[in-house]
Scaffold this motif. Structure first.
Motif, short mmCIF file in Angstrom:
data_model
loop_
_atom_site.label_atom_id
_atom_site.label_comp_id
_atom_site.label_asym_id
_atom_site.label_seq_id
_atom_site.Cartn_x
_atom_site.Cartn_y
_atom_site.Cartn_z
N LYS A 136 27.13 34.75 17.44
CA LYS A 136 26.53 33.63 18.17
C LYS A 136 25.62 32.78 17.31
N ASN A 137 25.32 33.26 16.10
CA ASN A 137 24.43 32.52 15.22
C ASN A 137 24.57 33.02 13.79
N MET A 138 23.91 32.35 12.89
CA MET A 138 23.80 32.78 11.49
C MET A 138 22.36 32.61 11.06
N THR A 139 21.96 33.36 10.03
CA THR A 139 20.56 33.40 9.61
C THR A 139 20.45 33.10 8.12
N LEU A 140 19.48 32.27 7.76
CA LEU A 140 19.19 31.98 6.37
C LEU A 140 17.98 32.81 5.94
N LEU A 141 18.14 33.57 4.86
CA LEU A 141 17.07 34.39 4.28
C LEU A 141 16.75 33.88 2.88
N LYS A 142 15.55 34.21 2.40
CA LYS A 142 15.23 33.90 1.00
C LYS A 142 14.25 34.92 0.46
N ARG A 143 14.27 35.04 -0.87
CA ARG A 143 13.26 35.81 -1.57
C ARG A 143 12.95 35.10 -2.87
N MET A 144 11.71 35.13 -3.27
CA MET A 144 11.33 34.54 -4.54
C MET A 144 11.95 35.34 -5.67
N MET A 145 12.40 34.67 -6.70
CA MET A 145 13.00 35.36 -7.83
C MET A 145 12.01 36.36 -8.42
N GLY A 146 12.51 37.56 -8.70
CA GLY A 146 11.66 38.61 -9.23
C GLY A 146 11.08 39.52 -8.16
N THR A 147 11.35 39.22 -6.88
CA THR A 147 10.88 40.07 -5.79
C THR A 147 12.08 40.72 -5.11
N HIS A 148 11.82 41.66 -4.19
CA HIS A 148 12.90 42.42 -3.57
C HIS A 148 12.98 42.23 -2.05
N THR A 149 12.02 41.55 -1.46
CA THR A 149 11.96 41.46 0.00
C THR A 149 12.35 40.07 0.46
N TYR A 150 13.27 40.00 1.42
CA TYR A 150 13.72 38.74 1.97
C TYR A 150 12.85 38.30 3.15
N ALA A 151 12.67 36.99 3.25
CA ALA A 151 12.01 36.38 4.40
C ALA A 151 13.05 35.64 5.23
N VAL A 152 12.89 35.66 6.54
CA VAL A 152 13.75 34.86 7.42
C VAL A 152 13.27 33.41 7.37
N VAL A 153 14.16 32.52 6.96
CA VAL A 153 13.83 31.10 6.90
C VAL A 153 14.11 30.43 8.24
N ALA A 154 15.31 30.65 8.77
CA ALA A 154 15.70 30.03 10.04
C ALA A 154 16.95 30.71 10.58
N LYS A 155 17.09 30.64 11.90
CA LYS A 155 18.30 31.12 12.57
C LYS A 155 18.98 29.93 13.22
N PHE A 156 20.30 29.84 13.08
CA PHE A 156 21.06 28.69 13.56
C PHE A 156 22.06 29.14 14.63
N ASN A 157 21.87 28.72 15.85
CA ASN A 157 22.77 29.09 16.94
C ASN A 157 24.04 28.25 16.90
N PHE A 158 25.17 28.88 17.18
CA PHE A 158 26.44 28.17 17.28
C PHE A 158 26.50 27.50 18.66
N LEU A 159 26.55 26.17 18.69
CA LEU A 159 26.38 25.41 19.93
C LEU A 159 27.66 24.77 20.44
N ASP A 160 28.70 24.70 19.61
CA ASP A 160 30.00 24.16 20.03
C ASP A 160 29.87 22.74 20.58
N MET A 161 29.12 21.90 19.89
CA MET A 161 29.01 20.50 20.28
C MET A 161 29.86 19.64 19.36
N SER A 162 30.25 18.48 19.84
CA SER A 162 31.02 17.58 18.98
C SER A 162 30.11 17.10 17.86
N PRO A 163 30.67 16.81 16.67
CA PRO A 163 29.85 16.37 15.54
C PRO A 163 28.99 15.16 15.85
N ARG A 164 29.54 14.18 16.57
CA ARG A 164 28.78 12.97 16.85
C ARG A 164 27.59 13.28 17.74
#
Length: 203
Positions: free
Chosen positions: A167-195
């Protein structure tokens, strides 16, 4: 993969992951496979953190982050939720994974806005972005050839079938040289027309 509450970074070089996470019973099954691997094979190669499927991986300065988020929001708004079917196990030799049977929706999702995303994620020389070509969920990685030869005859005969609703996808990030990821944002699948989705997002 450890996840914690996002922190406010400056202009840093970061590694980003775009993922889909299995839910409910399927997530429990996958965690059970990892625990079984650790207990029975006693190799420290199992990924004991929350199971996920990687859609994209790239290295970029976080000054690009707002633009990347905007493109991913637009992408997710046009995607309908879909079922992910899992079937059996596979091996890359160095990696043991649960195989994904229903690859078309996943590969289609990644390719939809690749042209728009590539300039944003292709900024670091020598570190090209990774876009998924073989959807899978890792159980253990960095296996040596002897380890793989010992475990693969067992896991290749192991049967597993599972389905979950993405139902969604998640963007994670970690600073180079570290081992722990942070949640940046979650994107829900909305099934809307592009316009329509563009109007909603950028009005």
């Amino acid at each position: 993969m450890d996840v914690f509450v996002p922190q406010r970074f400056g202009l840093h070089l970061c590694e980003y992951l775009l993922i889909i996470e299995p839910i409910d019973q399927v997530q429990k099954h996958l965690q059970g496979f990892k625990q079984y691997f650790l207990k029975n094979h006693r190799y420290p190669n199992a990924i004991v953190s929350k199971s996920h499927m990687t859609l994209m991986r790239f290295i970029q300065y976080d000054s690009y982050e707002k633009h990347i988020i905007k493109e991913l929001q637009l992408l997710a708004s046009t995607v309908a939720p879909f079922d992910v079917e899992l079937q059996g196990f596979g091996s890359f030799g160095h990696t043991l994974f649960v195989d994904v049977k229903s690859t078309a929706p996943i590969l289609g999702l990644v390719s939809k806005r690749r042209r728009e995303l590539r300039p944003l994620v292709n900024g670091i020389k020598g570190h090209p972005p990774y876009f998924v070509t073989k959807p899978h969920i890792t159980i253990a990685r960095k296996l040596t050839p002897p380890q793989n030869e010992a475990i693969w005859p067992i896991w290749r005969r192991t049967k597993y079938n599972g389905v979950f609703r993405a139902k969604n996808m998640t963007l994670l990030k970690r600073m180079m040289g570290t081992h722990t990821y942070a949640v940046v944002a979650k994107f829900n699948f909305l099934d809307m027309s592009p316009r329509f989705s563009q109007g909603k997002l950028f009005a």
